[in-house]
Write an enzyme that holds these catalytic residues in place. Structure first.
Site, PDB file in Angstrom:
ATOM      1  N   ASN A  47      -6.161   2.011   6.612  1.00 31.41           N
ATOM      2  CA  ASN A  47      -6.010   0.803   5.816  1.00 31.41           C
ATOM      3  C   ASN A  47      -6.220  -0.477   6.537  1.00 31.41           C
ATOM      4  OD1 ASN A  47      -5.912  -0.252   3.112  1.00 31.41           O
ATOM      5  ND2 ASN A  47      -3.951   0.929   2.826  1.00 31.41           N
ATOM      6  N   ARG A  72       4.347 -13.580   4.879  1.00 28.87           N
ATOM      7  CA  ARG A  72       4.863 -12.132   5.401  1.00 28.87           C
ATOM      8  C   ARG A  72       5.236 -12.251   6.572  1.00 28.87           C
ATOM      9  NH1 ARG A  72       0.021  -7.815   4.590  1.00 28.87           N
ATOM     10  NH2 ARG A  72       1.943  -6.345   4.520  1.00 28.87           N
ATOM     11  N   ASP A 104      -4.705   3.452  -2.697  1.00 26.51           N
ATOM     12  CA  ASP A 104      -3.285   3.841  -2.921  1.00 26.51           C
ATOM     13  C   ASP A 104      -3.082   4.843  -3.817  1.00 26.51           C
ATOM     14  OD1 ASP A 104      -3.068   2.034  -0.903  1.00 26.51           O
ATOM     15  OD2 ASP A 104      -2.431   0.596  -2.464  1.00 26.51           O
ATOM     16  N   ASP A 148       0.818  -1.323   0.081  1.00 23.19           N
ATOM     17  CA  ASP A 148       0.126  -0.114  -0.048  1.00 23.19           C
ATOM     18  C   ASP A 148       0.897   1.202   0.031  1.00 23.19           C
ATOM     19  OD1 ASP A 148       0.708  -0.452   2.563  1.00 23.19           O
ATOM     20  OD2 ASP A 148      -0.955   0.590   3.390  1.00 23.19           O
TER      21      ASP A 148
END
Ligand code: ADP
Length: 304
Positions: free
Chosen positions: A165, A103, A259, A30
């Site tokens: 977000n 991640r 974004d 993002d």
């Protein structure tokens, strides 16, 4: 007037299904996407830097080379021996996209572990962007280190921008998520939330309620994004204005709508547009982005 924008967060390796069972490699995230769009539309006397962390392996080097190729300065990306970037894969089935993520041990999780590094990165910036995803990937101590730097930047009169977000899957505890996002907003001078997320996770019953909640935290300016319904702007003073979205004939891929809106909006706001002018420009760019595949759309496809 020249300036420096610094975007702080995680860029990941993206693998996408391509012809014949092959996978196509890309890079996205993002805050990186927003930096990409800001770079497209800021004048050349502005520097756009990314603050993050990568490893020392080949894919980390390739990611840094990709950023540099897009005009993004990488001096504030830490290199951490033994770590590697996060990865996600986009699956396409019957036109529907789904995502798998690797991640949890990414290098970017350590981006705020070195206070001196953060100090150097933020000191030279005029405009700083971070997001709820930036905060979600950090340890509680690292969140505090980052927010302390951002509060310092805000107190020094810099424009500090926060996009909440909200990604509940990145947080193990909803209460900590709300508390940390609220602390993030307090460190910002401009907050750019998406209304549907704020309804779901903070129970706001109207856009006015979202604006009031952020203003009560000491946030001077709020831009509430509401998809095809456009954005509501509440900048310093009591006035609230609405800027419609640009109609899109065929929505191809909504990745990066928010974004690209953030990057395009900020690029115009800091170079003299009024908030409404900047929002109208950003709505056109976001509409172009969702009319094309991928997070990072070429400039030539966005401006005729
Ligand atoms: P996010 O992607 O962060 O959830 P939004 O969905 O609110 O953010 O979209 C960000 C911006 O993208 C909107 O303010 C609008 O300008 C544009 N946008 C999003 N969806 C549409 C749509 N269906 N038609 C036109 N513009 C859109």
């Amino acid at each position: 007037m020249a300036g420096t924008m610094l975007s702080i967060g995680e860029c990941m390796v993206e693998l996408m299904q391509a012809e014949g069972g092959l996978l196509r490699k890309g890079y996205a995230g993002d805050t990186f996407n927003a930096a990409y769009y800001a770079r497209l539309f800021l004048p050349t006397d502005w520097t756009v830097g990314y603050c993050s962390a990568v490893g020392t392996d080949t894919i980390s080097d390739e990611m840094l080379a990709f950023m540099a190729e897009k005009g993004i300065e990488t001096a504030s990306v830490r290199k951490i021996e033994g770590r590697t970037p996060g990865l996600y894969m986009i699956h396409l089935k019957d036109g529907e996209r789904s995502f798998s993520y690797w991640r949890s041990a990414s290098a970017a999780r350590l981006l705020a572990d070195d206070p001196d590094h953060l100090r150097r990165a933020t000191e030279s910036a005029d405009l700083i962007l971070f997001s709820g995803i930036t905060l979600a990937i950090l340890s509680p101590d690292a969140v505090e280190t980052l927010l302390a730097e951002l509060r310092r930047a805000k107190a020094a009169g810099k424009r500090v921008v926060f996009d909440p977000n909200i990604r509940p899957r990145l947080w193990d505890d909803a209460e900590r998520m709300r508390r940390t996002l609220t602390d993030g907003a307090r460190a910002a001078s401009l907050v750019m939330p998406s209304f549907d997320d704020e309804v779901t996770h903070f129970g706001d019953t109207s856009i006015a309620a979202t604006i009031a909640r952020y203003k009560a935290l000491g946030v001077a300016d709020v831009v509430v994004k509401d998809g095809e319904k456009g954005v509501t702007l509440a900048f310093e003073g009591p006035d609230i204005s609405h800027v419609p979205a640009t109609p899109v004939e065929r929505v191809v891929d909504t990745t990066s709508a928010g974004d690209s809106f953030n990057g395009a909006f900020l690029s115009r706001l800091v170079t003299g547009d009024t908030p409404s002018e900047a929002a109208a420009f950003a709505a056109r760019i976001a509409a172009g982005v969702i009319g094309h595949h991928g997070a990072l759309v070429d400039k030539a496809k966005l401006v005729g």
